[in-house]
Scaffold this motif. Structure first.
Motif, mmCIF file in Angstrom:
data_model
loop_
_atom_site.group_PDB
_atom_site.id
_atom_site.type_symbol
_atom_site.label_atom_id
_atom_site.label_comp_id
_atom_site.label_asym_id
_atom_site.label_seq_id
_atom_site.Cartn_x
_atom_site.Cartn_y
_atom_site.Cartn_z
ATOM 1 N N LYS A 299 16.031 50.307 35.017
ATOM 2 C CA LYS A 299 15.772 51.183 33.805
ATOM 3 C C LYS A 299 14.913 50.261 32.734
ATOM 4 O O LYS A 299 14.545 48.936 33.261
ATOM 5 C CB LYS A 299 17.305 51.265 32.961
ATOM 6 N N GLN A 300 14.223 50.791 31.681
ATOM 7 C CA GLN A 300 13.383 50.289 30.892
ATOM 8 C C GLN A 300 14.005 49.157 30.106
ATOM 9 O O GLN A 300 13.172 48.112 29.708
ATOM 10 C CB GLN A 300 12.754 51.413 29.876
ATOM 11 N N TRP A 358 9.077 45.499 24.779
ATOM 12 C CA TRP A 358 9.892 46.443 24.913
ATOM 13 C C TRP A 358 9.752 47.455 23.559
ATOM 14 O O TRP A 358 9.493 48.746 23.638
ATOM 15 C CB TRP A 358 11.083 46.233 25.113
ATOM 16 N N GLN A 361 6.498 49.205 23.335
ATOM 17 C CA GLN A 361 6.089 50.297 24.147
ATOM 18 C C GLN A 361 6.814 51.454 23.531
ATOM 19 O O GLN A 361 6.300 52.519 23.426
ATOM 20 C CB GLN A 361 6.795 49.850 25.461
ATOM 21 N N GLU A 382 14.486 58.385 25.097
ATOM 22 C CA GLU A 382 14.544 56.928 25.096
ATOM 23 C C GLU A 382 16.062 56.578 24.753
ATOM 24 O O GLU A 382 16.519 55.489 25.209
ATOM 25 C CB GLU A 382 13.569 56.372 23.978
#
Length: 706
Positions: A299-300, A358, A361, A382
């Motif tokens: 995951k991000q 993070w 982005q 998100e």
């Protein structure tokens, strides 16, 4: 209160090089400036910031973050200033305290219309240093743990704000443990009855089946030992809110809920993760479509783990998460793992996400979405975990919300591809465009030159990006038709309040609706169903849009509810006064009123404790109850205008209109009309049936093929 020596000792356990003198100075300074201040519970106020600092110390955070936690309310609630903090503790800490103060002062709302704005504020306010939001998150966690001392109204407001804003943010930051606790603490305030009921049912289940967790734990440890795998196994039952949410999403009772147990297996290396997975699947049957590999596709927020669900003892579903110790640290701490110390050194966790990149982005992604629908969709993607990950034929990953269709996938790639879409293949098989996509599927979009978005696509698409693009295309292609239809809808709505549609009135309404002074745009949106004609009348003539006389107020139209219960009409059956009705309770969200013959009631047959016997209040009701019709009309000039006039003559208002199918000779549309009761419903249907150009008319109910 936690003594300063205990706090310093806790920090020294993981960071022997900590500046103990500075920690003590912050402690004493905060105690001094907060002197004489008390919390609602009666405790000295200093108890709160020190407790927040202790919570952050348990996450192995750096000195600056812990000192910021101790001082985080000084500038907001005492005589202390930014200059004082800077002079005594340095500019870094002063900047962090200032960031927390600004974040506290942000006006956050838990209403859905404010959600996107809230998250934009949060991310913009913390773009310089994520430690600001870390302090704020633990500040909120401690406040929720001690919320019972607040007045009930404030408890409810804080809990809704926590559920809607802070819990999703914790999840997005990878702090799943915090998210679970925040949700459960808020759930305890917002819906204590349901939480208690779930706990009671769970205890009964445990009494009947014994300690299932311990039994499955023993089975799992034995299986891993037999395979020569060294790993730590942790078993747990899901939290009450997690169980309740799954019951709500799947619309099933507790007795039919199976996967309420979860296990974590923590290994020493990545290869052993896959060995554990093989051993578990060899021993127990895996549940299809419940496997996720977040190690190869993290995951991000840096989260890595293998997820699977198997049928354990007595056929009970068991969720298993498998990861290494380093992956587990990130799973527990999320982006906070970036600052974590170990043995006096900043821990170099290879899986921890760089918080600066993070946030940058996210900020860039949010700023790029100018359209409101598209922006809010980006926020939801998100912030919320309900996503599916699909692949293009080249192997690129496309992230979509759960329930998304191939049409959403096409628009996610590019608006041009979505607009030209004529079909799709999922894993090589041709499927309808309304097919819901699942994790891991490969999607191929079939396009054709000359294709353009269809009106029916609005109901198929799920994402804001797709819906916005479709609406823009339809407005451009059908603008003249929509303007003409919008003018007719406006005429009927204005005539109901004895007013005429003038260019000045339309221009004024357009301006008040944020459309500049573009009356044609207003008419186009009326015609496309994006704006309801009644709304235009209410804006211009609020005094005329209110119902007067002896009409029954809408909020008290239903008899059988307690004074504190709110109610909504079921969107599936849209009951109107005069029909037999029944209520279904929704924990924490009032009651949904259904017609007694609504097919959706079948889903609640095994939950009779949720049923409430209701009836409509006798007397005249206001014409504010929308009811949908499926109408098939001949495709002749002026027909639609005559239909609008007929409905207006029956003192009814058209609140929405969608074209379902269009042929050269006939077209089918779904029209939503606001009615007062069953008699009004029959008058409108009779008037329409008598119109020679109406080939068929039926009352539309969701889930029933009209």
């Amino acid at each position: 209160m936690i003594p300063v020596d205990d706090l310093v000792a806790r920090v020294k356990e993981y960071n022997p090089r900590t500046d103990a003198a500075k920690l003590r100075l912050a402690y004493e300074y905060a105690r001094k400036v907060h002197e004489g201040q008390f919390r609602r519970s009666g405790e000295p106020y200093i108890v709160h910031p020190v407790a927040v600092a202790d919570m952050l110390a348990r996450q192995h955070l750096d000195d600056s973050t812990i000192i910021t936690a101790i001082l985080h309310d000084t500038v907001e609630d005492t005589e202390a200033t930014h200059g004082d903090i800077s002079k005594m503790f340095g500019e870094e800490i002063a900047g962090l305290v200032d960031g927390v103060t600004k974040l506290t002062n942000l006006q956050l709302s838990s209403t859905e219309t404010k959600q996107a704005e809230n998250f934009r504020k949060l991310f913009m306010a913390t773009s310089k240093d994520l430690r600001v939001v870390l302090v704020k998150m633990f500040d909120r966690l401690h406040n929720m743990r001690t919320i019972k001392s607040l007045p009930l109204e404030k408890q409810a407001r804080k809990s809704r704000e926590t559920m809607d804003i802070y819990a999703p943010l914790a999840g997005r930051m990878g702090m799943q443990g915090m998210r679970d606790e925040l949700e459960d603490l808020a759930f305890q305030v917002l819906n204590p009855e349901q939480r208690t009921a779930i706990i009671r049912r769970f205890l009964k289940l445990r009494e009947k089946a014994g300690n299932v967790i311990e039994k499955i734990y023993e089975d799992m440890v034995a299986e891993l030992t037999d395979n020569g795998i060294e790993a730590e196994v942790i078993g747990r039952a899901k939290k009450p809110y997690s169980i309740w949410r799954k019951m709500e999403q799947k619309e099933i009772g507790f007795s039919r809920l199976s996967d309420i147990y979860g296990f974590r297996v923590i290994t020493s290396n990545e290869m052993d993760c896959y060995r554990v997975l093989g051993a578990i699947h060899h021993r127990w049957r895996a549940v299809p479509s419940r496997f996720k590999d977040y190690i190869s596709q993290p995951k991000q927020n840096g989260y890595r783990s293998l997820h699977t669900t198997v049928l354990g003892r007595d056929g009970k579903r068991v969720e298993v998460q498998i990861r290494t110790r380093a992956m587990h640290d990130v799973a527990e701490a999320g982006v906070a793992a970036h600052w974590a110390y170990k043995d006096g050194q900043r821990a170099e966790n290879p899986f921890a996400v760089d918080p600066q990149s993070w946030i940058a982005q996210l900020a860039e992604h949010f700023e790029a979405s100018a359209d409101d629908d598209e922006f809010f969709e980006a926020v939801k993607l998100e912030m919320y975990p309900d996503k599916v990950f699909c692949f293009t034929p080249k192997g690129d990953v496309v992230k979509l919300p759960r329930g998304a269709t191939p049409l959403d996938f096409a628009f996610a790639i590019h608006t041009r591809i979505g607009s030209a879409c004529v079909g799709a293949k999922v894993d090589g098989q041709r499927v309808p465009l309304w097919t819901q996509l699942r994790n891991g599927q490969s999607i191929e979009i079939i396009t054709a030159e000359g294709q353009s978005p269809q009106a029916t696509w609005i109901d198929i698409a799920v994402t804001g990006k797709a819906k916005s693009a479709i609406r823009r295309a339809l407005r451009a292609e059908n603008r003249s038709r929509f303007v003409k239809l919008g003018r007719e809808l406006a005429r009927v709505a204005f005539e109901q309040v004895d007013k005429r549609v003038t260019e000045k009135a339309l221009t004024t309404a357009a301006q008040r609706l944020g459309l500049g002074r573009d009356s044609e745009e207003l008419l186009a949106r009326l015609g496309s169903g994006e704006i309801v004609a009644r709304r235009v009348v209410e804006i211009l003539y609020p005094e005329l849009s209110e119902y007067r006389g002896d009409e029954i107020e809408t909020r008290r139209a239903v008899i059988g509810l307690s004074p504190d219960q709110n109610w909504d009409r079921g969107p599936c059956c849209q009951p109107v006064p005069g029909e037999r009705i029944v209520g279904i309770t929704r924990p924490g969200r009032g009651v949904v009123v259904h017609a007694i013959d609504c097919p959706c009631l079948v889903e609640f047959e095994d939950e009779m404790d949720r049923w409430i016997d209701l009836r409509w209040h006798s007397g005249p009701h206001a014409a504010v109850h929308p009811s949908a019709f499926d109408i098939t009309l001949s495709n002749d000039a002026g027909v639609l205008g005559r239909i609008c006039t007929l409905i207006g003559e029956q003192k009814a208002n058209i609140s929405n209109l969608v074209f379902v199918d269009r042929k050269p000779d006939y077209y089918r549309m779904r029209m939503e009309v606001e009615l007062s009761d069953t008699e009004h419903l029959h008058r409108v249907m009779t008037a329409l049936e008598a119109e020679s150009n109406v080939a068929a008319i039926t009352r539309y109910r969701a889930g029933i093929d009209a």
